[in-house]
Scaffold this motif. Structure first.
Motif, PDB file in Angstrom:
ATOM      1  N   ARG A 256       0.834  -1.192   0.000  1.00 28.33           N
ATOM      2  CA  ARG A 256       0.000   0.000   0.000  1.00 28.33           C
ATOM      3  C   ARG A 256       0.872   1.247   0.000  1.00 28.33           C
ATOM      4  O   ARG A 256       0.945   1.952   0.999  1.00 28.33           O
ATOM      5  CB  ARG A 256      -0.888   0.009   1.251  1.00 28.33           C
ATOM      6  CG  ARG A 256      -1.668  -1.265   1.496  1.00 28.33           C
ATOM      7  CD  ARG A 256      -3.147  -1.038   1.519  1.00 28.33           C
ATOM      8  NE  ARG A 256      -3.515   0.277   1.092  1.00 28.33           N
ATOM      9  CZ  ARG A 256      -4.356   1.061   1.751  1.00 28.33           C
ATOM     10  NH1 ARG A 256      -4.906   0.647   2.861  1.00 28.33           N
ATOM     11  NH2 ARG A 256      -4.652   2.256   1.294  1.00 28.33           N
ATOM     12  N   LEU A 261      -1.638   8.680   2.298  1.00 28.23           N
ATOM     13  CA  LEU A 261      -1.649   9.943   1.565  1.00 28.23           C
ATOM     14  C   LEU A 261      -2.893  10.773   1.855  1.00 28.23           C
ATOM     15  O   LEU A 261      -2.886  11.986   1.733  1.00 28.23           O
ATOM     16  CB  LEU A 261      -1.575   9.609   0.066  1.00 28.23           C
ATOM     17  CG  LEU A 261      -1.430  10.738  -0.938  1.00 28.23           C
ATOM     18  CD1 LEU A 261      -0.139  11.499  -0.698  1.00 28.23           C
ATOM     19  CD2 LEU A 261      -1.433  10.173  -2.351  1.00 28.23           C
TER      20      LEU A 261
ATOM     21  N   LYS B  89      -9.103  19.641   9.370  1.00 30.21           N
ATOM     22  CA  LYS B  89      -8.930  18.217   9.062  1.00 30.21           C
ATOM     23  C   LYS B  89      -7.524  17.961   8.534  1.00 30.21           C
ATOM     24  O   LYS B  89      -6.873  16.985   8.916  1.00 30.21           O
ATOM     25  CB  LYS B  89      -9.966  17.798   8.015  1.00 30.21           C
ATOM     26  CG  LYS B  89     -10.030  16.299   7.825  1.00 30.21           C
ATOM     27  CD  LYS B  89     -11.239  15.954   6.976  1.00 30.21           C
ATOM     28  CE  LYS B  89     -11.601  14.505   7.116  1.00 30.21           C
ATOM     29  NZ  LYS B  89     -12.787  14.157   6.332  1.00 30.21           N
ATOM     30  N   GLY B  95      -3.247  14.848   5.530  1.00 30.57           N
ATOM     31  CA  GLY B  95      -3.596  14.115   4.321  1.00 30.57           C
ATOM     32  C   GLY B  95      -4.258  14.968   3.259  1.00 30.57           C
ATOM     33  O   GLY B  95      -4.721  16.092   3.515  1.00 30.57           O
ATOM     34  N   VAL B  96      -4.299  14.407   2.049  1.00 29.56           N
ATOM     35  CA  VAL B  96      -5.022  15.019   0.943  1.00 29.56           C
ATOM     36  C   VAL B  96      -6.512  14.807   1.207  1.00 29.56           C
ATOM     37  O   VAL B  96      -6.928  13.696   1.527  1.00 29.56           O
ATOM     38  CB  VAL B  96      -4.619  14.331  -0.384  1.00 29.56           C
ATOM     39  CG1 VAL B  96      -5.512  14.754  -1.532  1.00 29.56           C
ATOM     40  CG2 VAL B  96      -3.156  14.598  -0.700  1.00 29.56           C
ATOM     41  N   LEU B  97      -7.319  15.868   1.078  1.00 27.79           N
ATOM     42  CA  LEU B  97      -8.754  15.735   1.341  1.00 27.79           C
ATOM     43  C   LEU B  97      -9.411  14.887   0.270  1.00 27.79           C
ATOM     44  O   LEU B  97      -9.179  15.087  -0.921  1.00 27.79           O
ATOM     45  CB  LEU B  97      -9.422  17.106   1.354  1.00 27.79           C
ATOM     46  CG  LEU B  97      -9.104  18.010   2.537  1.00 27.79           C
ATOM     47  CD1 LEU B  97      -9.755  19.366   2.304  1.00 27.79           C
ATOM     48  CD2 LEU B  97      -9.592  17.390   3.835  1.00 27.79           C
ATOM     49  N   LEU B  98     -10.220  13.956   0.712  1.00 28.28           N
ATOM     50  CA  LEU B  98     -10.935  13.096  -0.226  1.00 28.28           C
ATOM     51  C   LEU B  98     -12.420  13.427  -0.187  1.00 28.28           C
ATOM     52  O   LEU B  98     -12.947  13.846   0.835  1.00 28.28           O
ATOM     53  CB  LEU B  98     -10.783  11.633   0.186  1.00 28.28           C
ATOM     54  CG  LEU B  98      -9.599  10.858  -0.341  1.00 28.28           C
ATOM     55  CD1 LEU B  98      -9.714   9.421   0.116  1.00 28.28           C
ATOM     56  CD2 LEU B  98      -9.493  10.942  -1.853  1.00 28.28           C
ATOM     57  N   HIS B 254      -6.466   5.561  -6.751  1.00 36.02           N
ATOM     58  CA  HIS B 254      -5.998   4.443  -5.924  1.00 36.02           C
ATOM     59  C   HIS B 254      -7.199   3.817  -5.240  1.00 36.02           C
ATOM     60  O   HIS B 254      -7.844   4.472  -4.430  1.00 36.02           O
ATOM     61  CB  HIS B 254      -5.056   4.930  -4.817  1.00 36.02           C
ATOM     62  CG  HIS B 254      -3.945   5.790  -5.315  1.00 36.02           C
ATOM     63  ND1 HIS B 254      -3.420   6.825  -4.595  1.00 36.02           N
ATOM     64  CD2 HIS B 254      -3.264   5.755  -6.474  1.00 36.02           C
ATOM     65  CE1 HIS B 254      -2.458   7.405  -5.294  1.00 36.02           C
ATOM     66  NE2 HIS B 254      -2.349   6.767  -6.441  1.00 36.02           N
ATOM     67  N   PRO B 256      -8.010   1.667  -2.382  1.00 31.33           N
ATOM     68  CA  PRO B 256      -7.182   1.198  -1.276  1.00 31.33           C
ATOM     69  C   PRO B 256      -7.220  -0.317  -1.116  1.00 31.33           C
ATOM     70  O   PRO B 256      -8.242  -0.952  -1.356  1.00 31.33           O
ATOM     71  CB  PRO B 256      -7.768   1.910  -0.066  1.00 31.33           C
ATOM     72  CG  PRO B 256      -9.014   2.562  -0.498  1.00 31.33           C
ATOM     73  CD  PRO B 256      -9.062   2.584  -1.978  1.00 31.33           C
ATOM     74  N   GLY B 257      -6.071  -0.862  -0.710  1.00 30.73           N
ATOM     75  CA  GLY B 257      -5.904  -2.304  -0.596  1.00 30.73           C
ATOM     76  C   GLY B 257      -6.976  -2.999   0.210  1.00 30.73           C
ATOM     77  O   GLY B 257      -7.377  -4.117  -0.114  1.00 30.73           O
ATOM     78  N   GLU B 258      -7.494  -2.333   1.274  1.00 29.73           N
ATOM     79  CA  GLU B 258      -8.492  -3.032   2.092  1.00 29.73           C
ATOM     80  C   GLU B 258      -9.795  -3.256   1.336  1.00 29.73           C
ATOM     81  O   GLU B 258     -10.612  -4.068   1.753  1.00 29.73           O
ATOM     82  CB  GLU B 258      -8.734  -2.313   3.430  1.00 29.73           C
ATOM     83  CG  GLU B 258      -9.323  -0.929   3.318  1.00 29.73           C
ATOM     84  CD  GLU B 258      -8.252   0.142   3.466  1.00 29.73           C
ATOM     85  OE1 GLU B 258      -7.064  -0.170   3.310  1.00 29.73           O
ATOM     86  OE2 GLU B 258      -8.628   1.303   3.734  1.00 29.73           O
ATOM     87  N   ASP B 275      -3.035  -2.144  -3.063  1.00 29.62           N
ATOM     88  CA  ASP B 275      -3.673  -0.977  -3.674  1.00 29.62           C
ATOM     89  C   ASP B 275      -3.859  -1.247  -5.165  1.00 29.62           C
ATOM     90  O   ASP B 275      -2.980  -1.816  -5.805  1.00 29.62           O
ATOM     91  CB  ASP B 275      -2.758   0.253  -3.544  1.00 29.62           C
ATOM     92  CG  ASP B 275      -2.837   0.887  -2.162  1.00 29.62           C
ATOM     93  OD1 ASP B 275      -3.662   0.427  -1.357  1.00 29.62           O
ATOM     94  OD2 ASP B 275      -2.082   1.825  -1.909  1.00 29.62           O
ATOM     95  N   ILE B 277      -3.756   0.611  -8.284  1.00 28.22           N
ATOM     96  CA  ILE B 277      -3.303   1.945  -8.696  1.00 28.22           C
ATOM     97  C   ILE B 277      -3.567   2.146 -10.184  1.00 28.22           C
ATOM     98  O   ILE B 277      -3.144   1.348 -11.008  1.00 28.22           O
ATOM     99  CB  ILE B 277      -1.801   2.120  -8.407  1.00 28.22           C
ATOM    100  CG1 ILE B 277      -1.571   2.009  -6.905  1.00 28.22           C
ATOM    101  CG2 ILE B 277      -1.304   3.455  -8.952  1.00 28.22           C
ATOM    102  CD1 ILE B 277      -0.127   2.113  -6.496  1.00 28.22           C
ATOM    103  N   SER B 278      -4.316   3.199 -10.491  1.00 28.10           N
ATOM    104  CA  SER B 278      -4.489   3.614 -11.878  1.00 28.10           C
ATOM    105  C   SER B 278      -3.546   4.776 -12.108  1.00 28.10           C
ATOM    106  O   SER B 278      -3.759   5.842 -11.557  1.00 28.10           O
ATOM    107  CB  SER B 278      -5.899   4.151 -12.111  1.00 28.10           C
ATOM    108  OG  SER B 278      -6.770   3.122 -12.376  1.00 28.10           O
ATOM    109  N   TYR B 421     -16.141   7.278  -0.704  1.00 24.63           N
ATOM    110  CA  TYR B 421     -14.761   6.797  -0.555  1.00 24.63           C
ATOM    111  C   TYR B 421     -14.549   6.023   0.734  1.00 24.63           C
ATOM    112  O   TYR B 421     -13.539   5.344   0.892  1.00 24.63           O
ATOM    113  CB  TYR B 421     -13.784   7.983  -0.626  1.00 24.63           C
ATOM    114  CG  TYR B 421     -14.017   9.016   0.446  1.00 24.63           C
ATOM    115  CD1 TYR B 421     -14.953  10.020   0.265  1.00 24.63           C
ATOM    116  CD2 TYR B 421     -13.317   8.971   1.643  1.00 24.63           C
ATOM    117  CE1 TYR B 421     -15.196  10.961   1.254  1.00 24.63           C
ATOM    118  CE2 TYR B 421     -13.551   9.901   2.635  1.00 24.63           C
ATOM    119  CZ  TYR B 421     -14.497  10.901   2.433  1.00 24.63           C
ATOM    120  OH  TYR B 421     -14.730  11.818   3.419  1.00 24.63           O
TER     121      TYR B 421
END
Lengths: 264, 502
Positions: A256, A261, B89, B95-98, B254, B256-258, B275, B277-278, B421
């Motif tokens: 991961r 991030l 936040k 972190g980057v805001l999602l 991305h 996420p892996g989970e 993950d 990943i594109s 997300y």
């Protein structure tokens, strides 16, 4: 462009001897050539020898039977793209995109290959006798029992194994002394699965972040012996001598790489 | 670290009405409700409420109200409550805001500033309840000229490439398995088949259980090449190369892996738990020539039997890019505007990158006409459609068909809470949790989709009839039937329409 298979009736272009097919591709557009290959495979051909290949693209794409395609000449881009089954042997160089998003089968190139060899590949194997261009094995991946293999006889350019999510890449570096490291930079950038084996060493500065270098363990060496053995069976050479050069293994630290991030 | 973030919503429970049935407790995957047996009371943690209204909708005694937290942040036009909370936040997480869904910022919605024409006195309007009305649409390259061979009944038109036949000019947008649950994918597939239109797999591959809907499926090929397998290409009715997406132009994604469960791993053909990943670009496409190479690789792999679409996000140079895409051999150009939805995107990118679809569509249609290549590809637009009025205006502006993403999800129960997300969608849509995804019954959800599209189709017929037109084809690119209201001269010029009253 309208494709008809009329030229399959021209013995100067297409000859058939039971399951053995000869094609002279010198005047064929790639669509004609590929249509012929697909038709011949459906008609039961098991071996196709294609002479005078001059840059025709997508050879082996859309053929889903275990045929052997021997190419004399230089195939164009995307050789074996989305390929699922055939074995392709090229007697000299190949261009960009060899084995793009390939699923199964085998490609053997008796020369060098261009950029993005094995991009997005998820099964089967590719053996390149010489060197390859940039971004080889980018986004190669494995799942369940599918595990793709790329073996490169000489060197590669930057970004080998970028975003790699699985599979095995071997760079033998036969064009240099094993003491001299691989010069490609950003190797394994964003890698999150699979393994890259380099014969000889690599300067850590040339590695992507998140890549770990280790000594191959016995299971790795066993895999390497098998692949080096296949490489020598295709191209000649002494497997023991190649193995004696010593390998390093590159593997990702995490599955991961970008897990932290984001703000959830 | 003490969090400074204020709850977005207040959850109010009318204790007189509450019967302690715990429906709200079970329904909230964010665990905003908690039942305390000792006190026989239900408590709320408002900081966890996402405002999806699942509990409110399902509460059997209507005991619940969710409303915006009325607490005032100090008055400031610049530092609004939203800006403050976002900054807190990021200060707390680094972190980057999602976010999820499409951009909801106060950018102009041109659909609301455009009005349609209707016939009065001179050419009579048509009543679709009594007279035939054609919504059928064909997507794919049309040749510069048609040749025909043979005579009478054996006469054949030659030179026409593969086409997609739509009974109504609306398709379901690309939404991947992974972003949405399997049941949701199945509902979209069933509805597309019943409606005689198409849904789009997105980049997450196609589960084999859904291959039977292949004739109504557009399969996507994106930079991660997830699930792009010969069977997948063969199962599809058409293929779509995804270059960009309106919600996040220029970036990859991305998963996420989970969220990469065994089934997702099998469908995307990637390792479980890693993950997905594109990458931002396709690494075999760095130019229009490279794009042509992939378009023709897909055609070759599918024996030239399927149209190939190329989807881009609407950006400044969309017109020039679309021209390149058509010249590269695409049969369909799909353009996704800034309001296009997503399962996950960095908030700042979603809200700041790209242009509104209305302007991009007008510019692309103009450019392709000016270059004399409009016939060589169909235009499909996406990103921000809310009702049939938006759809018919898009067609009059020059689109052949539209992609509906958010409206389809809304039809199935989505309340646009923008928490896709998290994977905890209480409506069973944007989740892989089996407990949650069971909440969406594919048959009922498909029924809701079919109902909505049928209703929109009928509304489109009524509006066409009102203009005295009996085929959608006659409205396509017919911008004289549109007028702008309150738009500047420049906006009118770009949209290629006159102002109302002109």
């Amino acid at each position: 462009m309208k494709i008809d298979l009329e030229r399959m009736g021209d013995p100067r272009v297409f000859r058939r001897d039971n399951g053995h097919v000869h094609i002279d591709a010198s005047e064929l557009h790639y669509r004609e050539l590929n249509a012929m290959i697909k038709q011949a495979a459906l008609d039961g051909a098991t071996l196709m020898e294609i002479e005078n290949v001059y840059g025709q693209r997508y050879i082996g794409s859309g053929v889903r039977l275990p045929v052997r395609i021997e190419i004399r000449g230089i195939p164009g881009n995307d050789l074996g793209a989305f390929m699922d089954g055939p074995e392709i042997v090229v007697d000299r160089n190949a261009q960009d995109g060899v084995g793009n998003t390939m699923n199964s089968g085998n490609i053997v190139v008796h020369g060098r290959a261009g950029d993005i060899v094995a991009m997005g590949m998820r099964g089967g194997s590719i053996f390149i006798r010489g060197s390859v261009g940039y971004r080889a094995a980018i986004h190669m991946k494995e799942y369940m029992k599918h595990r793709p293999v790329l073996v490169i006889g000489e060197s590669c350019q930057d970004f080998l194994g970028e975003y790699m999510a699985g599979g095995v890449v071997v760079v033998l570096g036969l064009d240099r002394d094993p003491g001299q490291g691989l010069r490609a930079r950003h190797v394994g950038t964003g890698m999150h699965g699979g393994a890259i084996y380099l014969r000889g060493d690599i300067d850590p500065h040339n590695l992507g972040k998140g890549v770990e270098v280790s000594e191959p363990e016995e299971a790795d060496l066993e895999k390497l012996r098998e692949l080096v053995g296949r490489f020598c069976a295709y191209f000649g050479g002494d497997p023991a001598e190649i193995m004696a050069g010593g390998f390093v293994k590159l593997a990702p630290r995490s599955k991961r790489p970008y897990g932290s991030l984001y703000a959830y | 670290m003490k969090s400074y973030i204020l709850p977005e919503f207040l959850v109010e429970r009318d204790d007189y009405r509450c019967i302690r049935c715990e429906v709200c407790v079970r329904q909230c995957a964010f665990e905003a409700h908690r039942y305390d047996a000792d006190e026989d009371a239900v408590f709320v943690d408002e900081s966890k409420c996402c405002g999806c209204l699942r509990c409110v909708t399902l509460c059997p005694t209507r005991a619940l109200t969710v409303r915006r937290n009325p607490t005032q942040t100090p008055d400031n036009y610049n530092w609004t409550r939203e800006q403050l909370m976002d900054a807190y936040k990021q200060a707390e997480t680094g972190g980057v805001l999602l976010t999820g869904m499409g951009c909801g910022r106060e950018l102009p919605i041109y659909w609301d500033r455009i009005v349609l024409d209707a016939s009065q006195v001179t050419n009579p309007s048509i009543d679709p309840l009594r007279e035939p009305m054609e919504l059928r649409t064909w997507l794919g390259a049309k040749p510069d000229r048609l040749d025909s061979q043979g005579e009478g009944k054996r006469r054949r038109i030659e030179g026409m490439g593969p086409q997609l036949k739509l009974e109504t000019p609306m398709m379901f947008s690309a939404i991947s398995y992974g972003a949405i649950s399997y049941n949701t994918c199945e509902a979209l597939a069933r509805a597309a088949a019943e409606l005689g239109t198409y849904y789009n797999t997105g980049e997450g591959g196609l589960r084999r259980d859904l291959y039977k809907y292949g004739r109504h499926t557009i399969c996507q090929v994106a930079s991660g090449r997830f699930g792009v397998h010969a069977d997948y290409l063969e199962a599809a009715a058409a293929l779509e190369i995804k270059i960009g997406q309106g919600a996040k132009p220029g970036i990859g994604g991305h998963l996420p892996g989970e969220k990469v469960s065994l089934e997702i791993s099998r469908t995307r053909m990637i390792p479980e738990g890693s993950d997905a990943i594109s990458p931002a670009p396709h690494h075999d496409i760095y130019s229009i020539e490279d794009l042509a190479q992939l378009i023709y690789a897909l055609k070759e792999a599918t024996h030239w039997t399927k149209p190939v679409s190329v989807k881009i996000a609407a950006v400044h140079n969309s017109a020039a890019i679309a021209s390149g895409i058509v010249r590269a051999g695409a049969d369909i150009v799909a353009i996704d505007g800034i309001r296009g939805g997503t399962g996950a995107a960095p908030t700042r990118i979603r809200d700041n990158v790209g242009i509104p679809i209305e302007l991009a569509l007008a510019a692309v249609d103009d450019r392709l006409r000016a270059e004399g290549i409009r016939n060589r590809a169909s235009i499909v637009v996406a990103g921000g459609f809310r009702n049939s009025g938006d759809v018919i205006k898009a067609i009059a502006l020059g689109a052949d068909a539209v992609y509906l993403g958010t409206p389809a999800l809304v039809a199935m129960g989505c309340h646009v809470c923008r928490k896709c997300y998290t994977g905890k969608c209480n409506w069973g849509i944007a989740t892989q949790d089996p407990y949650l995804s069971k909440r969406l019954n594919p048959e009922l959800a498909a029924r809701r989709l079919v109902n909505m599209i049928n209703a929109w189709s009928h509304e489109i017929m009524e509006m066409l009839g009102g203009m005295g037109i009996n085929a959608i084809e006659s409205l396509r690119g017919n911008r004289l039937r549109l007028r702008g209201v309150g738009l500047s001269r420049e906006e009118l010029d770009i949209l290629g329409i006159k102002h109302a009253g002109e």
